[in-house]
Write a protein that holds these residues in place. Structure first.
Motif, PDB file in Angstrom:
ATOM      1  N   ASP A   1      -7.057   4.223  -4.054  1.00 37.32           N
ATOM      2  CA  ASP A   1      -6.908   4.189  -5.330  1.00 37.32           C
ATOM      3  C   ASP A   1      -5.580   3.559  -5.707  1.00 37.32           C
ATOM      4  OD1 ASP A   1      -5.890   5.677  -7.681  1.00 37.32           O
ATOM      5  OD2 ASP A   1      -7.632   6.344  -7.918  1.00 37.32           O
ATOM      6  N   LYS A   2      -5.384   2.926  -6.824  1.00 41.09           N
ATOM      7  CA  LYS A   2      -4.183   2.119  -6.863  1.00 41.09           C
ATOM      8  C   LYS A   2      -3.158   3.052  -7.473  1.00 41.09           C
ATOM      9  CE  LYS A   2      -5.803  -2.785  -7.468  1.00 41.09           C
ATOM     10  NZ  LYS A   2      -5.819  -3.201  -6.248  1.00 41.09           N
ATOM     11  N   ILE A   3      -3.508   3.801  -8.517  1.00 41.18           N
ATOM     12  CA  ILE A   3      -2.548   5.069  -8.873  1.00 41.18           C
ATOM     13  C   ILE A   3      -2.145   5.795  -8.074  1.00 41.18           C
ATOM     14  CG2 ILE A   3      -2.319   6.862 -10.560  1.00 41.18           C
ATOM     15  CD1 ILE A   3      -3.911   5.371 -12.610  1.00 41.18           C
TER      16      ILE A   3
ATOM     17  N   LEU B   1      -1.974  -5.487 -16.562  1.00 43.15           N
ATOM     18  CA  LEU B   1      -2.908  -4.191 -16.870  1.00 43.15           C
ATOM     19  C   LEU B   1      -3.817  -4.150 -15.531  1.00 43.15           C
ATOM     20  CD1 LEU B   1      -2.425  -5.370 -19.890  1.00 43.15           C
ATOM     21  CD2 LEU B   1      -3.885  -3.507 -20.484  1.00 43.15           C
ATOM     22  N   LYS B   2      -4.027  -2.809 -14.862  1.00 45.07           N
ATOM     23  CA  LYS B   2      -4.698  -2.897 -13.637  1.00 45.07           C
ATOM     24  C   LYS B   2      -5.754  -1.782 -13.589  1.00 45.07           C
ATOM     25  CE  LYS B   2      -1.640  -4.792 -10.246  1.00 45.07           C
ATOM     26  NZ  LYS B   2      -1.124  -4.749  -8.950  1.00 45.07           N
ATOM     27  N   ALA B   3      -6.867  -2.024 -13.213  1.00 44.74           N
ATOM     28  CA  ALA B   3      -7.840  -0.883 -12.910  1.00 44.74           C
ATOM     29  C   ALA B   3      -7.297  -0.258 -11.810  1.00 44.74           C
ATOM     30  CB  ALA B   3      -9.187  -1.716 -12.830  1.00 44.74           C
TER      31      ALA B   3
ATOM     32  N   GLY C   1     -10.231  -7.198  -4.730  1.00 45.99           N
ATOM     33  CA  GLY C   1     -11.066  -8.535  -4.882  1.00 45.99           C
ATOM     34  C   GLY C   1     -10.567  -9.343  -5.843  1.00 45.99           C
ATOM     35  N   GLY C   2      -9.185  -8.866  -6.563  1.00 46.75           N
ATOM     36  CA  GLY C   2      -8.912  -9.726  -7.736  1.00 46.75           C
ATOM     37  C   GLY C   2      -9.613  -9.327  -8.910  1.00 46.75           C
ATOM     38  N   LYS C   3     -10.220  -8.531  -8.952  1.00 52.32           N
ATOM     39  CA  LYS C   3     -11.072  -7.971 -10.349  1.00 52.32           C
ATOM     40  C   LYS C   3     -10.433  -6.790 -10.916  1.00 52.32           C
ATOM     41  CE  LYS C   3     -15.979  -9.056  -9.947  1.00 52.32           C
ATOM     42  NZ  LYS C   3     -16.926  -8.778  -9.068  1.00 52.32           N
TER      43      LYS C   3
ATOM     44  N   GLU D   1       1.813  -2.100 -15.409  1.00 55.28           N
ATOM     45  CA  GLU D   1       3.069  -2.317 -14.634  1.00 55.28           C
ATOM     46  C   GLU D   1       3.761  -3.592 -15.055  1.00 55.28           C
ATOM     47  OE1 GLU D   1       2.094  -1.587 -10.539  1.00 55.28           O
ATOM     48  OE2 GLU D   1       1.946  -3.655 -10.068  1.00 55.28           O
ATOM     49  N   LYS D   2       5.014  -3.941 -14.539  1.00 53.86           N
ATOM     50  CA  LYS D   2       5.786  -5.224 -14.991  1.00 53.86           C
ATOM     51  C   LYS D   2       4.979  -6.243 -14.188  1.00 53.86           C
ATOM     52  CE  LYS D   2       9.345  -7.308 -16.514  1.00 53.86           C
ATOM     53  NZ  LYS D   2       9.729  -7.534 -17.940  1.00 53.86           N
ATOM     54  N   PHE D   3       4.963  -7.408 -14.960  1.00 54.92           N
ATOM     55  CA  PHE D   3       4.334  -8.568 -14.228  1.00 54.92           C
ATOM     56  C   PHE D   3       5.681  -9.242 -13.523  1.00 54.92           C
ATOM     57  CE2 PHE D   3       3.467 -13.288 -14.125  1.00 54.92           C
ATOM     58  CZ  PHE D   3       2.333 -13.122 -13.138  1.00 54.92           C
TER      59      PHE D   3
ATOM     60  N   ARG E   1       5.129 -14.071  -5.329  1.00 55.34           N
ATOM     61  CA  ARG E   1       4.758 -14.570  -4.029  1.00 55.34           C
ATOM     62  C   ARG E   1       3.918 -13.262  -3.448  1.00 55.34           C
ATOM     63  NH1 ARG E   1       8.861 -19.123  -1.797  1.00 55.34           N
ATOM     64  NH2 ARG E   1       7.656 -18.879   0.109  1.00 55.34           N
ATOM     65  N   HIS E   2       2.944 -13.410  -2.750  1.00 53.51           N
ATOM     66  CA  HIS E   2       2.309 -12.368  -1.991  1.00 53.51           C
ATOM     67  C   HIS E   2       2.803 -12.502  -0.683  1.00 53.51           C
ATOM     68  CE1 HIS E   2      -1.469  -9.918  -1.481  1.00 53.51           C
ATOM     69  NE2 HIS E   2      -1.102 -10.251  -0.099  1.00 53.51           N
ATOM     70  N   VAL E   3       3.624 -11.182  -0.173  1.00 57.51           N
ATOM     71  CA  VAL E   3       3.775 -11.222   1.216  1.00 57.51           C
ATOM     72  C   VAL E   3       3.334  -9.779   1.609  1.00 57.51           C
ATOM     73  CG1 VAL E   3       5.856 -11.122   2.752  1.00 57.51           C
ATOM     74  CG2 VAL E   3       5.979 -12.647   0.676  1.00 57.51           C
TER      75      VAL E   3
ATOM     76  N   LEU F   1       2.172  -3.141  -3.824  1.00 57.52           N
ATOM     77  CA  LEU F   1       0.844  -3.527  -4.538  1.00 57.52           C
ATOM     78  C   LEU F   1      -0.148  -2.611  -4.161  1.00 57.52           C
ATOM     79  CD1 LEU F   1       0.521  -7.165  -4.760  1.00 57.52           C
ATOM     80  CD2 LEU F   1       0.841  -5.751  -6.493  1.00 57.52           C
ATOM     81  N   GLU F   2      -0.442  -2.654  -2.751  1.00 56.34           N
ATOM     82  CA  GLU F   2      -1.673  -1.732  -2.516  1.00 56.34           C
ATOM     83  C   GLU F   2      -1.679  -1.853  -0.900  1.00 56.34           C
ATOM     84  OE1 GLU F   2      -5.475  -3.221  -3.158  1.00 56.34           O
ATOM     85  OE2 GLU F   2      -5.199  -5.279  -2.832  1.00 56.34           O
ATOM     86  N   MET F   3      -2.331  -0.972  -0.426  1.00 53.64           N
ATOM     87  CA  MET F   3      -2.678  -0.823   1.043  1.00 53.64           C
ATOM     88  C   MET F   3      -4.001  -1.279   1.433  1.00 53.64           C
ATOM     89  SD  MET F   3      -1.597   1.649   4.170  1.00 53.64           S
ATOM     90  CE  MET F   3      -1.722   1.265   5.926  1.00 53.64           C
TER      91      MET F   3
HETATM   92  P1  ADP Z   1      -6.646  -6.445  -5.509  1.00 47.28           P
HETATM   93  O1  ADP Z   1      -7.008  -5.140  -5.008  1.00 47.28           O
HETATM   94  O2  ADP Z   1      -7.588  -7.192  -6.326  1.00 47.28           O
HETATM   95  O3  ADP Z   1      -6.321  -7.276  -4.086  1.00 47.28           O
HETATM   96  P2  ADP Z   1      -3.895  -6.487  -5.809  1.00 47.28           P
HETATM   97  O4  ADP Z   1      -3.116  -5.636  -6.456  1.00 47.28           O
HETATM   98  O5  ADP Z   1      -3.523  -6.675  -4.505  1.00 47.28           O
HETATM   99  O6  ADP Z   1      -5.386  -6.530  -6.327  1.00 47.28           O
HETATM  100  O7  ADP Z   1      -3.234  -7.762  -6.880  1.00 47.28           O
HETATM  101  C1  ADP Z   1      -4.010  -8.889  -6.380  1.00 47.28           C
HETATM  102  C2  ADP Z   1      -3.162  -9.992  -6.605  1.00 47.28           C
HETATM  103  O8  ADP Z   1      -2.566 -10.147  -8.375  1.00 47.28           O
HETATM  104  C3  ADP Z   1      -1.751 -10.211  -5.939  1.00 47.28           C
HETATM  105  O9  ADP Z   1      -1.793 -10.799  -4.729  1.00 47.28           O
HETATM  106  C4  ADP Z   1      -0.877 -10.822  -6.683  1.00 47.28           C
HETATM  107  O10 ADP Z   1      -0.888 -12.145  -6.821  1.00 47.28           O
HETATM  108  C5  ADP Z   1      -0.976 -10.462  -8.152  1.00 47.28           C
HETATM  109  N1  ADP Z   1      -0.278  -9.342  -8.703  1.00 47.28           N
HETATM  110  C6  ADP Z   1      -0.787  -8.087  -8.568  1.00 47.28           C
HETATM  111  N2  ADP Z   1       0.375  -7.281  -9.207  1.00 47.28           N
HETATM  112  C7  ADP Z   1       1.218  -8.229  -9.853  1.00 47.28           C
HETATM  113  C8  ADP Z   1       2.473  -7.836 -10.520  1.00 47.28           C
HETATM  114  N3  ADP Z   1       2.826  -6.723 -10.732  1.00 47.28           N
HETATM  115  N4  ADP Z   1       3.096  -8.956 -10.633  1.00 47.28           N
HETATM  116  C9  ADP Z   1       2.827 -10.072 -10.548  1.00 47.28           C
HETATM  117  N5  ADP Z   1       1.684 -10.453  -9.755  1.00 47.28           N
HETATM  118  C10 ADP Z   1       0.753  -9.344  -9.422  1.00 47.28           C
END
Ligand code: ADP
Ligand code: ADP
Ligand code: MG
Length: 664
Positions: free
Chosen positions: A115-117, A157-159, A164-166, A200-202, A207-209, A287-289
């Motif tokens: 769960d992300k929260i 805004l995030k669920a 999977g990007g949804k 959260e802040k955008f 970059r995704h690392v 971001l997430e694990m």
């Molecule tokens: P998912 O579970 O769908 O993979 P993530 O939280 O990993 O969700 O986010 C998916 C993508 O969204 C990330 O790879 C990143 O590109 C973008 N993203 C997520 N959160 C942020 C943020 N706070 N700021 C900028 N980009 C974000």
């Protein structure tokens, strides 16, 4: 060690897991649905068990069926791959209760990170840097605006249950927050049955690392460095690499240490990935694990020499990790391209059909123009397979390793040229384009890369001077071969005009021993084409031009050929000079007017058709919903009009370009 493992997945990842089992002397059980009876993973396995109809909800996702298959075959462990049941703590716990090993982390770790929260709270507690924002569940629009204004725009805004990007929406203004809150909540409720949202802040130009971690059941956790996955469409990865061109050694170690701390905090005991979003200034935030094997794990294997599937199996069996952090080193650079059945020229929409040709490059070590490179191709298909709408549209994962990033990219570009697919739309030209772009080669990546570089969609790249020469030489050679075949031994005239997309190039052909020489008479240059074994009917044209090897895709077209080299394609005509002069005088043919039609952008199933004959439709109004490959596509009117005719109805299948609605 286990003597028999059941693989609760399909396609390329099932094949990937079986390869390691075979090397370790472990027998394999492969489950399969009705749609997968002939898949490669079924052919390779020691035993197979049929588990039901094509939809995953009636086969791969049914826990009872998987557990029955384990009992029936006497398997001692289950590898879930990714997707499906891989991150389901209920499944992991059920296996545990039944005395079957789950090749993945303990159920508590999956729960803690599911769960992300919750995972953000755990991360904060473990001292991991998280994206500035709030972990509060947003109650309504007013609350959303208050939180967004405190954080400062832009926000995301995030669920909490998203994946999977949804369930993700970026908002730059108060209005976008209000609008986004409602739609994310709807999407989350529909897709995950859980409508908790946080803000959260955008991070701009992010970059995704991500960091690969590995743990055992004895409290040991190490990391295997990072992967960068910034090339994404719809928040989903298409090109990944390891290491990341962004990181320096200091940032790498700091990120690695945080990932290990987080893994320890949930007693992590398998392979997993801690994802971060990073700023261009190397600031980074959790971001997430993902508590599973990741699609892009091969690039980490290529730079570390560690087989991650083997280590997951050993950890699940209770063995200790055979290495400590200081034993792990990065060797070289690896890039992965996900080859998807999707059409890059049509907004990357999925494509389905029979894979009538599947010819990947051979795996192994190659001597490139600059350096040595290694090609690895993880795939689960064989020629003749159906790419169906039931599962993920990924066809293969092509990887290239080199000593340096430039070598790996050059290797990838060549390997992509040598990948030949027919029967389904595919993204090979797109992947090739990225490999050839200066921005990608310079490592200036961002998750907005595709939008930045192809703002009006992908239309291929214009041919470079070398590619113009490739197309010219290949077309002349092909034309001569065709004439030799029909006239018997005589290659026809020596002087021709080659038209590449209406650009005329007069040539003179000089046959030489090992190939042909083509004199470009207007430019005073000679092209030397050698080592070519092309024959009429072949779709792949391999040769070297002025000493440089290339592969092009070629097919006959009226008076000439369609030729594609990497991301550039053109219609190439080989004409008698007089014919070319006449041709230049003809007006260019205009494409038919289709602005009165709304066509299906992809093959799929009509979920609903929302307009009827005689109805007035405004621009932006939904006219139909088409579903394919787990994706619903809302088709909207692009202009106002009155409906004159509708094609299909709900429940019908449609082909790409099939007319859905026609305006008067
Ligand atoms: P998912 O579970 O769908 O993979 P993530 O939280 O990993 O969700 O986010 C998916 C993508 O969204 C990330 O790879 C990143 O590109 C973008 N993203 C997520 N959160 C942020 C943020 N706070 N700021 C900028 N980009 C974000
Ligand atoms: P993320 O973008 O969150 O890191 P990955 O890119 O690792 O996730 O992709 C994992 C997802 O890809 C799975 O959750 C699943 O939806 C999808 N997927 C890809 N291939 C398969 C497959 N063979 N079987 C099931 N799911 C798959
Ligand atoms: Mg993610």
């Amino acid at each position: 060690m286990f003597s028999k493992i059941l693989i609760a997945n399909r396609g390329e990842i099932a094949v990937r897991i079986q390869k390691t089992c075979r090397r370790m002397g472990i027998r394999t059980v492969q489950v399969f649905s009705e749609a997968d009876a002939d898949m490669l993973a079924v052919e390779m396995a020691d035993e197979t068990v049929f588990i039901g109809p094509p939809p995953a909800s009636e086969s791969y996702l049914v826990q009872d069926k998987i557990i029955d298959a384990v009992r029936k075959t006497g398997a001692e462990a289950v590898h879930p791959g990714f997707g499906f049941l891989s991150e389901n703590p209920v499944f992991a716990r059920r296996l545990q209760d039944e005395g079957i090993a789950f090749i993945g982390p303990n159920p508590g770790a999956i729960e803690g990170m599911g769960d992300k929260i919750q995972s953000k709270l755990t991360a904060i507690e473990a001292g991991v840097s998280t994206v500035p924002g709030s972990t509060d569940v947003i109650s309504d629009e007013k609350h959303a605006v208050a939180v967004a204004e405190e954080i400062g725009y832009p926000v995301i805004l995030k669920a909490s249950a998203g994946g999977g990007g949804k369930g993700i929406r970026i908002a730059y203004t108060r209005d976008e927050v209000i609008e986004g809150f409602g739609s994310v909540q709807d999407e989350a409720r529909g897709a995950f049955g859980d409508d908790r949202i946080f803000i959260e802040k955008f991070i701009e130009s992010p970059r995704h690392v991500e960091i690969q971690v590995l743990g055992d059941k004895h409290g040991n956790v190490v990391h295997l460095f990072e992967r960068e996955c910034s090339i994404q469409r719809r928040n989903q990865k298409v090109i990944e690499e390891a290491p990341s061109p962004l990181l320096d050694q200091k940032t790498r170690m700091a990120m690695g240490a945080q990932a290990v701390a987080l893994a320890r905090a949930v007693n992590y005991d398998s392979a997993g990935t801690v994802e971060f979003v990073a700023g261009q200034d190397r600031s980074f935030y959790f971001l997430e694990m993902n508590t599973r094997l990741q699609v892009e794990h091969p690039v980490t294997e290529l730079i570390t020499g560690v087989d991650l599937v083997e280590q997951m199996i050993r950890s699940a069996y209770g063995e200790k990790l055979p290495f400590a952090q200081e034993d792990l080193k990065i060797d070289g650079w690896a890039v992965e391209s996900r080859i998807y059945a999707e059409d890059p020229y049509r907004k990357f929409l999925p494509s389905i059909g029979r894979l009538s040709r599947y010819q990947p490059p051979a795996e192994g070590t190659y001597q490139g123009a600059a350096g040595t490179y290694v090609v690895r191709n993880d795939a689960g298909v064989i020629e003749g397979d159906e790419i169906s709408m039931f599962y993920d549209p990924m066809i293969a994962k092509l990887c290239a390793w080199g000593k340096t990033r430039a070598d790996a990219i050059d290797g990838m570009a060549r390997a992509l040229e040598d990948f030949h697919l027919e029967g389904v739309g595919h993204n090979l030209p797109f992947l090739s384009a990225v490999m050839d772009q200066e921005r990608f080669r310079s490592g200036k990546l961002a998750t907005s890369y595709i939008k930045d570089e192809f703002p009006d969609g992908f239309h291929g790249l214009p041919p470079t001077p070398f590619q113009l020469d490739v197309m010219t030489a290949a077309a002349v050679f092909a034309q001569r071969m065709a004439i030799v075949r029909s006239l018997g031994g005589h290659g026809g005239r020596d002087e021709w005009t080659v038209m590449v997309d209406r650009q005329a190039r007069p040539v003179r052909v000089l046959p030489v021993e090992s190939g042909i020489e083509i004199e470009l008479t207007a430019e005073d240059r000679v092209l030397r084409l050698e080592g070519c074994d092309w024959r009429p009917g072949k779709a792949v044209f391999r040769a070297s031009l002025d000493g440089r090897e290339f592969t092009a895709a070629i097919r006959p077209a009226a008076q000439g050929f369609e030729i594609r080299h990497r991301a550039a394609d053109a219609r190439v005509l080989v004409l008698a000079p007089r014919q070319a002069e006449l041709m230049a005088k003809l007006p260019e043919r205009q494409p038919p007017d289709t602005s009165r039609m709304i066509v299906s952008p992809m093959p799929g199933l009509v979920v609903s058709l929302e307009v009827e004959v005689g109805q007035e439709v405004k621009s932006g109004e939904t006219v139909a919903v088409i579903e394919a490959m787990k994706m619903q596509n809302i088709i909207k009117a692009e202009r106002d009009g009155v409906v004159k005719a509708v094609g299909p109805k709900a429940g019908d299948s449609v082909a790409a370009d099939e007319v859905l609605v026609e305006f008067a």
